[in-house]
Design an enzyme around this catalytic site. Sequence first.
Site, PDB file in Angstrom:
ATOM      1  N   PRO A   1       7.138 -17.707 -56.019  1.00  0.00           N
ATOM      2  CA  PRO A   1       8.045 -17.506 -57.153  1.00  0.00           C
ATOM      3  C   PRO A   1       7.723 -18.521 -58.236  1.00  0.00           C
ATOM      4  O   PRO A   1       7.651 -19.726 -57.964  1.00  0.00           O
ATOM      5  CB  PRO A   1       9.436 -17.752 -56.553  1.00  0.00           C
TER       6      PRO A   1
ATOM      7  N   CYS B   1      12.329 -26.871 -56.150  1.00  0.00           N
ATOM      8  CA  CYS B   1      12.151 -27.082 -57.581  1.00  0.00           C
ATOM      9  C   CYS B   1      12.668 -28.458 -57.991  1.00  0.00           C
ATOM     10  O   CYS B   1      13.814 -28.805 -57.691  1.00  0.00           O
ATOM     11  CB  CYS B   1      12.880 -26.004 -58.373  1.00  0.00           C
TER      12      CYS B   1
END
Length: 342
Positions: free
Chosen positions: A13, A96
């Site tokens: 992703p 992240c």
Amino acid sequence: MSARPPHTLSVAPMMDWTDRHCRMFHRSLSRRTLLYTEMVTTGALLHGDVARHLDFHAGEHPVALQLGGSDPAALAASARLGEQWGYDEINLNVGCPSDRVQNGSFGACLMATPDVVAEGVAAMRGVVGLPVTVKHRIGIDDLDSYEHLHHFLSTVSAAGCTTFIVHARKAILKGLSPKQNREIPPLRYDVVEHVKQDFPQLTVVLNGGVKSLEAAQQHLNFADGVMIGREAYQNPYLLARADSVLFEDGSTPPTRREVLERYFPYVEEMLAQDVYLSRLTRHTLGLFAGQPGARHWKRTISERAHLPGAGMEVLRDALAGVPDSVLDRRAEPAEAVELATS
């Protein structure tokens, strides 16, 4: 039919990159590779336009929805929406490192609170029948010991998560940008191998720095799967051999012309729905990386696809500058490795 599981190879992703149009383009290259959405926050789903974030084409399967969040109730509600929309997997982002994500108390900072991650996983598993997976780093800041990683995996797997996608770098949350966090902390593939040895019952997918199918094959000697990130975007044709080489399904790799012939009907379908051509073609700019005609392809699309009314004629003109020998040649092992490492 391939007997290899979907996680054998996946595309990571990536924010602003792996949107639904990118995924359909990648699906034109590989029918087996598992694809992931961009990270979607629970707030965006629970307080925003759900269809805008979750709509996808049936041709994208297998496709996983990656969620960003930490509140168990919000994660459960979002996971339920993902299941209703037809996704094949729900993945939680624990990797992240951006400031925006940290400020929202999710992403890589959750490595510091394994119990919170476990609660989120348990809440999602309680409301969906889909696999719930976690993508994470090997550590953050000073919490970078193997003991801490082991505790994280033990805690979260006890909540029912059986698949972990391990980015083989730690994240430095203060002082490094997301881009620097993809490059400066050293890759530690040995840590991922150690994880698989200690948790043989788990599906362990290696992520980080993989630039070729040859490298992926090497990692599959100890990992259950490999996730490729930016290389799959910048040099997408490396995916053309994934089904035959990694999934061993006996298929013939598509030529670049065949890839585009698969993708063009989708482009026409989206143009008919008033989607701008540039949104559909920006993901294809690397298709001819390192090949004669690549410059003409990229220049034509970059200069014209964003113009009002731009349509299939732009792609036909872009193709006109690519030699038939490039369009009709099938990927060879040497080419796949050479281009991926150039």
